[in-house]
Scaffold this active site. Structure first.
Site, PDB file in Angstrom:
ATOM      1  N   GLU A   1       9.604  16.026  15.220  1.00 37.98           N
ATOM      2  CA  GLU A   1      10.046  15.814  13.844  1.00 37.98           C
ATOM      3  C   GLU A   1       9.290  16.808  12.963  1.00 37.98           C
ATOM      4  OE1 GLU A   1       8.802  12.189  11.778  1.00 37.98           O
ATOM      5  OE2 GLU A   1      10.833  12.012  10.982  1.00 37.98           O
TER       6      GLU A   1
ATOM      7  N   GLU B   1       9.741   1.064  10.562  1.00 38.99           N
ATOM      8  CA  GLU B   1      10.777   2.082  10.342  1.00 38.99           C
ATOM      9  C   GLU B   1      10.082   3.431  10.469  1.00 38.99           C
ATOM     10  OE1 GLU B   1      13.814   1.439  10.183  1.00 38.99           O
ATOM     11  OE2 GLU B   1      13.798  -0.697   9.721  1.00 38.99           O
ATOM     12  N   CYS B   2      10.388   4.156  11.522  1.00 40.50           N
ATOM     13  CA  CYS B   2       9.575   5.340  11.835  1.00 40.50           C
ATOM     14  C   CYS B   2      10.373   6.637  11.783  1.00 40.50           C
ATOM     15  CB  CYS B   2       8.911   5.126  13.186  1.00 40.50           C
ATOM     16  SG  CYS B   2       7.847   3.661  13.217  1.00 40.50           S
TER      17      CYS B   2
ATOM     18  N   CYS C   1      13.469  10.870   6.873  1.00 38.82           N
ATOM     19  CA  CYS C   1      13.457  10.336   8.236  1.00 38.82           C
ATOM     20  C   CYS C   1      14.793  10.514   8.923  1.00 38.82           C
ATOM     21  CB  CYS C   1      13.092   8.855   8.195  1.00 38.82           C
ATOM     22  SG  CYS C   1      14.127   7.913   7.086  1.00 38.82           S
TER      23      CYS C   1
ATOM     24  N   LYS D   1       0.863  -1.183   0.000  1.00 33.59           N
ATOM     25  CA  LYS D   1       0.000   0.000   0.000  1.00 33.59           C
ATOM     26  C   LYS D   1       0.896   1.227   0.000  1.00 33.59           C
ATOM     27  CE  LYS D   1      -1.951   2.808   2.834  1.00 33.59           C
ATOM     28  NZ  LYS D   1      -1.820   4.033   2.008  1.00 33.59           N
TER      29      LYS D   1
HETATM   30  P1  NAD Z   1       2.398   8.238   7.844  1.00 33.57           P
HETATM   31  O1  NAD Z   1       2.689   7.472   9.071  1.00 33.57           O
HETATM   32  O2  NAD Z   1       1.397   9.308   7.902  1.00 33.57           O
HETATM   33  O3  NAD Z   1       1.909   7.267   6.673  1.00 33.57           O
HETATM   34  C1  NAD Z   1       2.666   6.149   6.289  1.00 33.57           C
HETATM   35  C2  NAD Z   1       1.736   5.114   5.692  1.00 33.57           C
HETATM   36  O4  NAD Z   1       0.831   4.659   6.696  1.00 33.57           O
HETATM   37  C3  NAD Z   1       0.889   5.634   4.542  1.00 33.57           C
HETATM   38  O5  NAD Z   1       0.791   4.647   3.556  1.00 33.57           O
HETATM   39  C4  NAD Z   1      -0.468   5.868   5.199  1.00 33.57           C
HETATM   40  O6  NAD Z   1      -1.555   5.781   4.313  1.00 33.57           O
HETATM   41  C5  NAD Z   1      -0.501   4.752   6.206  1.00 33.57           C
HETATM   42  N1  NAD Z   1      -1.395   5.014   7.343  1.00 33.57           N
HETATM   43  C6  NAD Z   1      -1.737   6.220   7.858  1.00 33.57           C
HETATM   44  N2  NAD Z   1      -2.613   6.062   8.878  1.00 33.57           N
HETATM   45  C7  NAD Z   1      -2.817   4.721   9.006  1.00 33.57           C
HETATM   46  C8  NAD Z   1      -3.607   3.935   9.867  1.00 33.57           C
HETATM   47  N3  NAD Z   1      -4.362   4.483  10.825  1.00 33.57           N
HETATM   48  N4  NAD Z   1      -3.574   2.587   9.733  1.00 33.57           N
HETATM   49  C9  NAD Z   1      -2.812   2.020   8.768  1.00 33.57           C
HETATM   50  N5  NAD Z   1      -2.059   2.719   7.907  1.00 33.57           N
HETATM   51  C10 NAD Z   1      -2.047   4.052   8.031  1.00 33.57           C
HETATM   52  O7  NAD Z   1       3.821   8.743   7.333  1.00 33.57           O
HETATM   53  P2  NAD Z   1       4.137   9.670   6.083  1.00 33.57           P
HETATM   54  O8  NAD Z   1       3.632  11.026   6.415  1.00 33.57           O
HETATM   55  O9  NAD Z   1       3.703   9.017   4.816  1.00 33.57           O
HETATM   56  O10 NAD Z   1       5.740   9.645   6.064  1.00 33.57           O
HETATM   57  C11 NAD Z   1       6.499  10.436   6.872  1.00 33.57           C
HETATM   58  C12 NAD Z   1       7.009   9.668   8.083  1.00 33.57           C
HETATM   59  O11 NAD Z   1       7.697   8.502   7.646  1.00 33.57           O
HETATM   60  C13 NAD Z   1       8.005  10.441   8.904  1.00 33.57           C
HETATM   61  O12 NAD Z   1       7.731  10.288  10.264  1.00 33.57           O
HETATM   62  C14 NAD Z   1       9.332   9.791   8.535  1.00 33.57           C
HETATM   63  O13 NAD Z   1      10.334   9.947   9.504  1.00 33.57           O
HETATM   64  C15 NAD Z   1       8.950   8.380   8.333  1.00 33.57           C
HETATM   65  N6  NAD Z   1       9.925   7.661   7.507  1.00 33.57           N
HETATM   66  C16 NAD Z   1      10.761   6.774   8.112  1.00 33.57           C
HETATM   67  C17 NAD Z   1      11.727   6.106   7.355  1.00 33.57           C
HETATM   68  C18 NAD Z   1      12.659   5.120   7.992  1.00 33.57           C
HETATM   69  O14 NAD Z   1      13.316   4.372   7.265  1.00 33.57           O
HETATM   70  N7  NAD Z   1      12.758   5.075   9.315  1.00 33.57           N
HETATM   71  C19 NAD Z   1      11.823   6.355   5.989  1.00 33.57           C
HETATM   72  C20 NAD Z   1      10.944   7.268   5.397  1.00 33.57           C
HETATM   73  C21 NAD Z   1       9.994   7.912   6.186  1.00 33.57           C
END
Ligand code: NAD
Length: 498
Positions: free
Chosen positions: A400, A266-267, A301, A190
């Site tokens: 962040e 990975e957050c 991230c 997804k």
């Molecule tokens: P997000 O958490 O908002 O969304 C990520 C994914 O989760 C999307 O596909 C979204 O549709 C889905 N999602 C959202 N709410 C959900 C729910 N309630 N249940 C299930 N799925 C859900 O993150 P984002 O805004 O897309 O990306 C930015 C974040 O990602 C930042 O915090 C960044 O640090 C992190 N990130 C981490 C890494 C890593 O390798 N550690 C790499 C890239 C990005």
């Protein structure tokens, strides 16, 4: 489609956007027939309507993935044959590199120079590296002595859900599907709702490469519906998630409330860069610091978003950072010279501007930038920004931001630097600049982060694991053999021959 990047703007107009889900090897509309708009962050205008998948589509994709895993050819292929198919897939991605780079630029607002020079090549490298690993890993025999045979074998974990972010859509897709597929699993991906098209396109290329139907499914849609349905599905064996820490927590709950599926997270991050007074090349440090916070508009991230600098060199370093920040050109992502593209969406732009306003209110000094720019484009751009005198307890030092905003705090002693670096809920990455070998070693060990770079900004390469300590991650790592292994189950086969 063979494209030539000589005129990206003209090419962007000729792209036929991929908009449908990919389930069981076929390109399909969502079961409900619903669609949602995907926007161009650089103009605010609609690019396409995308199939909006929900729990019903996820269920169809899980059934297809389960069938492909259990009874389809994928589970029974020799590792060398799996390798051959993934290598063919990688070559097709390479052949469509320009098209993929343009799609990525249009939907993510990322500079075309990054998409074509970094993101797409990274995907190709990742697929090839994991494909090559497929037929080079051996199982083990236990040292159990004569009369007994203990075989310790790794088997694919099964059906894996991958839920992805929007900041590096193709790179993050590669970090998941490379090892998932190479280890013999099937998957349901997804993509983030803002960036579905590049993931859909690579799934189409995987099918063209001969990857069997149902092995690589894509269900575009929203987190609360499609994402949650993957997390809660009882026939998904593992979920690999990259995104915010807040949403990562949901996946642990989904697993607990369903089938105890494996969860790999990975957050987020709030990564420090420490500059010691003995760093011999402050200009090189300034270049690395700017790259660490302004690359991808800070929507990274592992962005080095906190600069912790020894008081005696703070003014000189800041002068150089201010100069070097001008090397980062905010502009139309389709123009080759642009190095800072748009914020992903209007809400995110507002969030970043909110952090800037809060930093002013907290009494920090805005030394560089600080404003929204290019408003006339209709897009969501923020200029490279540096705040000094940032209180370590303030929002800018702790949250962040996910934008091009650097928070600078000065320190006096090395012990104070380490304490400040570790004073965060996150632990994804860190950087230290010093010429003292002892300081470099001791600090690298003392900092609680998944990757510590010394005298450069960097995350390692495909051979090194990437992931976070503390609230930056859970359960595993992307990249390297560590990623491959986490998509396998360890099995003991025991024989008593006495
Ligand atoms: P997000 O958490 O908002 O969304 C990520 C994914 O989760 C999307 O596909 C979204 O549709 C889905 N999602 C959202 N709410 C959900 C729910 N309630 N249940 C299930 N799925 C859900 O993150 P984002 O805004 O897309 O990306 C930015 C974040 O990602 C930042 O915090 C960044 O640090 C992190 N990130 C981490 C890494 C890593 O390798 N550690 C790499 C890239 C990005």
């Amino acid at each position: 489609m063979a494209l030539d990047l000589a005129d990206p703007t003209a090419l962007a107009a000729s792209i036929n956007p991929p908009t449908r889900a990919v389930i069981g090897g076929r390109s399909v509309e969502s079961a409900s027939g619903q669609t949602f708009a995907t926007l161009n962050p650089a103009t605010g205008r609609e690019l396409a309507q995308i199939a909006e998948c929900d729990a019903e589509d996820v269920n169809r994709a899980v059934i297809a993935a389960r069938r492909a895993f259990e009874s389809g050819p994928w589970g029974r292929l020799a590792p060398a044959d799996r390798k051959r198919l993934i290598l063919r897939f990688a070559s097709l991605v390479e052949a469509h590199a320009d098209e993929l780079a343009i799609i990525e630029t249009l939907e993510a607002g990322k500079p075309i120079s990054d998409c074509s020079g970094l993101d797409v090549p990274d995907l190709v490298t990742t697929l090839r590296w994991h494909a090559e690993a497929a037929d080079k890993l051996y199982d083990q025999l236990s040292p159990s002595g004569p009369g007994r045979v203990g075989m310790v074998v790794r088997e694919p974990i099964g059906v894996v859900g991958a839920v992805l972010p929007w900041n590096y859509p193709l790179m993050m897709a590669g970090w998941k599907i490379g090892p998932i597929l190479a280890a013999g699993n099937t998957c349901i991906v997804k993509p983030a709702e803002q960036t579905s098209m590049s993931t859909i396109r690579i799934a189409e290329l995987a099918i063209e490469a001969g990857i069997p139907d149902g092995v690589f499914n894509v269900v575009p849609g929203f987190g609360e519906t499609a994402g949650a349905a993957i997390g809660l599905h009882s026939d998904v064996d593992c979920v690999a998630f990259t995104g915010s820490t807040e949403v990562g927590r949901h996946f642990l709950r989904y697993s607990a409330d369903s089938n105890l599926k494996e969860v790999l997270l990975e957050c987020g991050g709030k990564s420090p860069v420490i500059v010691m007074a003995d760093a011999d090349d402050l200009d090189a440090a300034a270049i690395g610091i700017c790259e660490g916070i302004f690359w991808n508009g800070g929507q990274n991230c592992s962005a080095n978003s906190r600069l912790i600098v020894q008081q005696s060199v703070a003014d000189e370093l800041l002068e150089r950072i201010a100069e070097r920040s001008h090397d980062w050109v905010v502009g139309d992502p389709l123009v080759a010279e642009t190095t800072v593209g748009a914020m992903i969406e209007e809400d995110h732009l507002d969030k970043v501007l909110g952090h800037i306003a809060a930093a002013h209110e907290a009494g920090s000094t805005c030394a560089v930038g600080g404003k929204r720019v290019r408003q006339e484009s209709g897009g969501w751009f923020v200029e490279p920004t540096v705040f000094t005198n940032v209180d370590p307890s303030s929002r800018l030092a702790r949250d962040e931001v996910f934008g091009p905003v650097l928070a600078v705090t000065a320190f006096d002693t090395p012990e104070e630097a380490i304490r400040l670096a570790n004073d965060t809920d996150y632990g994804l990455a860190a950087t230290i600049h010093t010429t003292d070998l002892r300081t470099a070693h001791l600090a690298s060990r003392a900092i609680r982060a998944g990757t510590v770079a010394v005298n450069c900004y960097g995350e390692g390469d495909i051979t090194t694991p990437f992931g976070g300590f503390k609230q930056s991650g859970f359960g595993g790592r992307d990249k390297s053999i560590a990623a491959h292994e986490q998509y396998t189950e360890l099995k003991t086969i025991w024989m008593d021959l006495s």
